[in-house]
Design a protein around this motif. Structure first.
Motif, short mmCIF file in Angstrom:
data_model
loop_
_atom_site.label_atom_id
_atom_site.label_comp_id
_atom_site.label_asym_id
_atom_site.label_seq_id
_atom_site.Cartn_x
_atom_site.Cartn_y
_atom_site.Cartn_z
N HIS A 9 34.34 41.19 25.53
CA HIS A 9 34.52 40.99 26.96
C HIS A 9 33.54 39.93 27.42
CE1 HIS A 9 33.84 41.93 31.23
NE2 HIS A 9 35.13 42.15 31.23
N PRO A 10 33.90 38.96 28.21
CA PRO A 10 35.07 38.87 29.09
C PRO A 10 36.18 37.94 28.59
CG PRO A 10 33.41 37.35 29.88
CD PRO A 10 32.87 37.99 28.61
N SER A 11 36.43 37.84 27.31
CA SER A 11 37.49 36.96 26.81
C SER A 11 38.82 37.27 27.48
CB SER A 11 37.63 37.12 25.29
OG SER A 11 38.69 36.32 24.84
N PRO A 12 39.53 36.24 27.95
CA PRO A 12 40.80 36.45 28.67
C PRO A 12 41.87 37.18 27.86
CG PRO A 12 40.06 34.17 28.92
CD PRO A 12 39.15 34.82 27.92
N ASN A 53 41.79 38.56 18.47
CA ASN A 53 42.35 37.33 19.03
C ASN A 53 43.82 37.10 18.68
OD1 ASN A 53 41.68 35.28 20.85
ND2 ASN A 53 41.46 33.78 19.21
N GLU A 54 44.57 38.19 18.57
CA GLU A 54 46.02 38.11 18.34
C GLU A 54 46.71 38.88 19.46
OE1 GLU A 54 47.53 36.38 15.98
OE2 GLU A 54 45.79 35.87 14.76
N GLY A 55 47.51 38.20 20.24
CA GLY A 55 48.13 38.81 21.41
C GLY A 55 49.43 39.53 21.14
N VAL A 56 49.46 40.40 20.13
CA VAL A 56 50.67 41.16 19.81
C VAL A 56 50.40 42.65 19.93
CG1 VAL A 56 51.66 39.38 18.33
CG2 VAL A 56 50.20 41.14 17.32
N ARG A 57 51.48 43.42 20.13
CA ARG A 57 51.39 44.87 20.34
C ARG A 57 51.25 45.60 19.01
NH1 ARG A 57 51.79 46.72 25.22
NH2 ARG A 57 52.48 48.80 24.58
#
Length: 166
Positions: A9-12, A53-57
């Motif tokens: 945190h606070p990485s978007p 850092n991977e934006g997957v579910r």
């Protein structure tokens, strides 16, 4: 397999809802293996893809105790029951621990590593860990749910009490 850097945190990326997994091929399998190794190395019990850092579910919960890891791919909460307040921490918030109220039980519909759908019912600490990781996938961070932050002294007391019980 590789140990990845844990995003703090606070990485978007931590505050963005993750996109659904659609490809269950080698890339996902490699990511899941890396996540598992990273979680173990960090002494965690759960980790979500945005934390590496991977934006997957995709998320994992592993309470140890001889149980198999719970692979949560595209999880959906079907039902919850009761409430419970307990202490939580998060790999993306080093050194921050607080009391968080969550449902005591949860029923989840999710996919396994190979894409097979399954349902899981969990209670108590297991339910708490699953809900914490699903929150990560929805871009919801545990610091927004903290009722009370624990002091260093309180954490040390809790650790000492836990050692006495063993």
């Amino acid at each position: 397999m590789a140990i990845r850097k844990i995003v703090e945190h606070p990485s978007p990326i931590l505050s963005r809802p993750a996109r659904p997994v659609t490809d269950f091929g080698k890339g996902l399998q490699s990511l899941l293996d890396d996540m598992y190794e990273t979680m173990i190395e960090a002494d965690g019990i759960g980790i979500a893809a945005p934390q590496v850092n991977e934006g997957v579910r995709a998320a994992i919960v592993d309470l140890g105790e001889g149980q198999e890891p719970i692979w949560l791919i595209n999880p959906e909460v079907v039902a919850t029951g009761g409430t419970d307040t307990d202490v939580e921490g998060c790999l993306s918030f080093p050194g921050l621990y607080g009391e968080v109220e969550r449902p005591y039980s949860v029923k989840v519909h999710a996919q396994d590593r190979d894409g097979s759908w399954y349902e899981l019912e969990a209670e108590d600490y297991e339910a708490r860990a699953i809900l914490h990781e699903i929150d990560h996938l929805d871009g919801v961070l545990f610091d927004s749910k903290i009722i009370r932050i624990l002091t260093e002294e309180e954490l040390e007391e809790m650790a000492a009490e836990g050692e006495e019980e063993q």
